[in-house]
Design an enzyme around this catalytic site. Structure first.
Site, PDB file in Angstrom:
ATOM      1  N   HIS A 165       0.807  -1.226   0.000  1.00  0.00           N
ATOM      2  CA  HIS A 165       0.000   0.000   0.000  1.00  0.00           C
ATOM      3  C   HIS A 165       0.844   1.283   0.000  1.00  0.00           C
ATOM      4  O   HIS A 165       0.640   2.173  -0.811  1.00  0.00           O
ATOM      5  CB  HIS A 165      -0.919   0.049   1.222  1.00  0.00           C
ATOM      6  CG  HIS A 165      -1.815  -1.138   1.354  1.00  0.00           C
ATOM      7  ND1 HIS A 165      -2.435  -1.723   0.297  1.00  0.00           N
ATOM      8  CD2 HIS A 165      -2.204  -1.839   2.444  1.00  0.00           C
ATOM      9  CE1 HIS A 165      -3.172  -2.743   0.723  1.00  0.00           C
ATOM     10  NE2 HIS A 165      -3.038  -2.834   2.023  1.00  0.00           N
ATOM     11  N   LYS A 179      -0.291   0.026  13.968  1.00  0.00           N
ATOM     12  CA  LYS A 179      -1.558  -0.366  14.579  1.00  0.00           C
ATOM     13  C   LYS A 179      -1.646   0.192  15.996  1.00  0.00           C
ATOM     14  O   LYS A 179      -0.623   0.481  16.613  1.00  0.00           O
ATOM     15  CB  LYS A 179      -1.650  -1.891  14.620  1.00  0.00           C
ATOM     16  CG  LYS A 179      -1.724  -2.485  13.218  1.00  0.00           C
ATOM     17  CD  LYS A 179      -2.115  -3.943  13.248  1.00  0.00           C
ATOM     18  CE  LYS A 179      -2.318  -4.466  11.856  1.00  0.00           C
ATOM     19  NZ  LYS A 179      -3.517  -3.925  11.200  1.00  0.00           N
TER      20      LYS A 179
END
Ligand code: NAD
Length: 484
Positions: free
Chosen positions: A240, A331
């Protein structure tokens, strides 16, 4: 304003793994929205193929429930849903055996677009490709859609590409990176290449640096087993973030056509310099009173896999000489937000004094939430009291600019599936791109292993490890705040 719907040809779309998580959450709800938008011709069919034993009626009931759960407000359209479900079929197929293939073959029609979506683990890709070929279900005009991960390093990516190439040509293979299906990502190309304003400034003379952030508030969730073997570098950066970097940094293709765009992206990846390990920070999130640590989440108390990575990299070409690209993803950070910030340089000379001289233009491309683009410009603060300057956004948020049309922002998956049906590969990764990305990523990961690198800890709900802030501070810069 009603958005234009461009019709597609009749198709048979076979979804291997049609009972799986991705099919239930993304692919079928996405197809349903395209159906409601009038983009799925009445003669078209979706044929799910998976291991479980369903008949058409049983499968339709499953998908009805999935669309009600994940399909958003459109799922209230009962008549529409019923009509869509009527176009679904199911066949039980064993990817590694012979069961079900004759039945699948008997369902396929000639004279329509044939697409095969491999929404199964990559270990099954070879077996599926081989059986599609052996049973003469696919032909030279058929299309294959494959899901990430495309390998876990250069070697496995090459193997995967070679396996698919045994029976299918590159112009039949659609490797999905759903980031490329996002409206803003495509708008980035429109903003760059359809406006006279930006391109002259898009280089090392005017741009100080570029930041790309993909921040998540969630942990690894139920994917712990997979994630711990992968980490942020493989799971997010190699695909990504690298794709976003390519679109920001590439030269203008000579036309907006699949190979022209992908050739330019490939050149960016090949021009990426190896990264000095002092310029990379890895992290793992700690526990809070209410949430487990990374190590607890993946049930591996000694793991050194990273849930956060930040790095500074350089592209060795004329346009970008000396311009750092800072990438970061992680995260359990303080907010969920994906954005690219293009930070322009200071003016060569300011006529304003003191603090008033220190304003900069920043172009922000937000992928989520609130997809949009804004340009931070400096103006005079209104009111009396002399010349005080403030930065304000020139907001190109689609919801404001386009009204109702923006609300119809198509989900990345549905856009990409329709591109497959149209035969447009522009927003899909080519095999050589994927391999080049691994060629750049592999030495970084191998370096960590060789040095026994241990990720830094960071607090859940923070902006990541302190060292990530230092990566910027050392250069006299700072990360743009993750606002979410
Ligand atoms: P899943 O485990 O939920 O579903 C797997 C599907 O494959 C099921 O339909 C199962 O019946 C089928 N299957 C397994 N073995 C089979 C066999 N031998 N023969 C026939 N069918 C078989 O997986 P998922 O989460 O839906 O993921 C599918 C693919 O998409 C994976 O490659 C995954 O990496 C990728 N992916 C998933 C997500 C996601 O959000 N779930 C996101 C990105 C990529």
């Amino acid at each position: 304003m009603v958005s234009r719907v461009i019709p597609v040809d009749n198709f048979d779309l076979v979804i291997f793994g049609g009972t799986g998580d991705l099919a239930r959450r993304k692919i079928l709800p996405g197809l349903f929205r395209r159906f409601l938008a009038g983009q799925m011709p009445a003669e078209s069919r979706v044929i799910a193929a998976a291991r479980s034993d369903f008949d058409d009626a049983g499968y339709r009931a499953e998908i009805e429930a999935a669309i009600q759960e994940f399909g958003g407000p459109e799922s209230k359209d009962k008549k529409g849903l019923e009509a869509f479900l009527g176009q679904l079929h199911y066949v039980a197929v064993d990817a590694t055996g012979d069961g079900g293939w004759d039945q699948l073959k008997s369902l396929m029609r000639d004279g329509v677009v044939k697409a095969f979506y491999f929404s199964v683990g990559p270990s099954l890709f070879g077996a599926l490709a081989e059986r599609l070929h052996k049973h003469k279900i696919a032909d030279r005009s058929s299309r294959l859609v494959v899901e990430k991960p495309f390998g876990r390093d250069l070697e496995t990516a090459k193997e995967l590409n070679a396996t698919l190439a045994e029976h299918f040509a590159e112009d039949q293979i659609y490797r999905i990176d759903h980031y490329l299906g996002k409206e803003t990502v495509q708008n980035l190309m429109a903003v760059r290449f359809a406006n006279v304003l930006f391109e002259p400034l898009w280089n090392s003379h005017y741009i100080d640096h570029i930041q790309i952030t993909v921040a998540e508030t969630v942990g690894v969730g139920g994917r712990g087993g997979y994630y711990d073997k992968s980490g942020a570098m493989r799971d997010m950066v190699q695909n990504h973030l690298m794709q976003l970097l390519c679109l920001i940094a590439m030269e203008a293709p000579n036309q907006f056509e699949a190979d022209a765009v992908r050739d330019e992206k490939l050149k960016v990846i090949r021009a990426l310099q190896p990264v000095d390990y002092h310029h990379i920070v890895r992290g793992q999130y700690d526990a809070t009173e209410s949430s487990p640590s990374y190590r607890e989440d993946v049930e591996n108390p000694r793991t050194h896999t990273e849930s956060f990575v930040a790095m500074k990299c350089h592209i060795a070409n004329w346009r970008w000489a000396g311009v750092p690209f800072y990438l970061r993803t992680g995260k359990r950070l303080k907010a969920r937000g994906s954005e690219i910030n293009v930070v322009f340089k200071d003016l060569g000379h300011s006529i304003f004094e003191g603090d008033e001289a220190r304003h900069r233009n920043v172009l922000t491309i937000r992928l989520q939430p609130n997809e949009g683009i804004d340009l931070q410009v400096t103006i005079k603060e209104p009111g009396p009291g002399g010349m005080r300057l403030i930065d304000v956004p020139l907001d190109m948020t689609f919801a404001q600019a386009l009204g109702d049309e923006a609300e119809d922002v198509t989900d990345a998956y549905e856009r990409l599936i329709m591109d497959v049906i149209r035969g447009n590969q522009t927003l899909f990764m080519r095999g050589d791109e994927v391999e080049a990305a691994w060629s750049w990523t592999d030495p970084i990961i191998e370096g960590w292993t060789a040095r026994g690198d241990v990720p830094k800890h960071y607090d859940t709900g923070s902006a990541g490890p302190e060292d990530s802030l230092m990566l910027m501070h050392r250069d006299g810069r700072r990360w743009r705040e993750i606002k979410g």
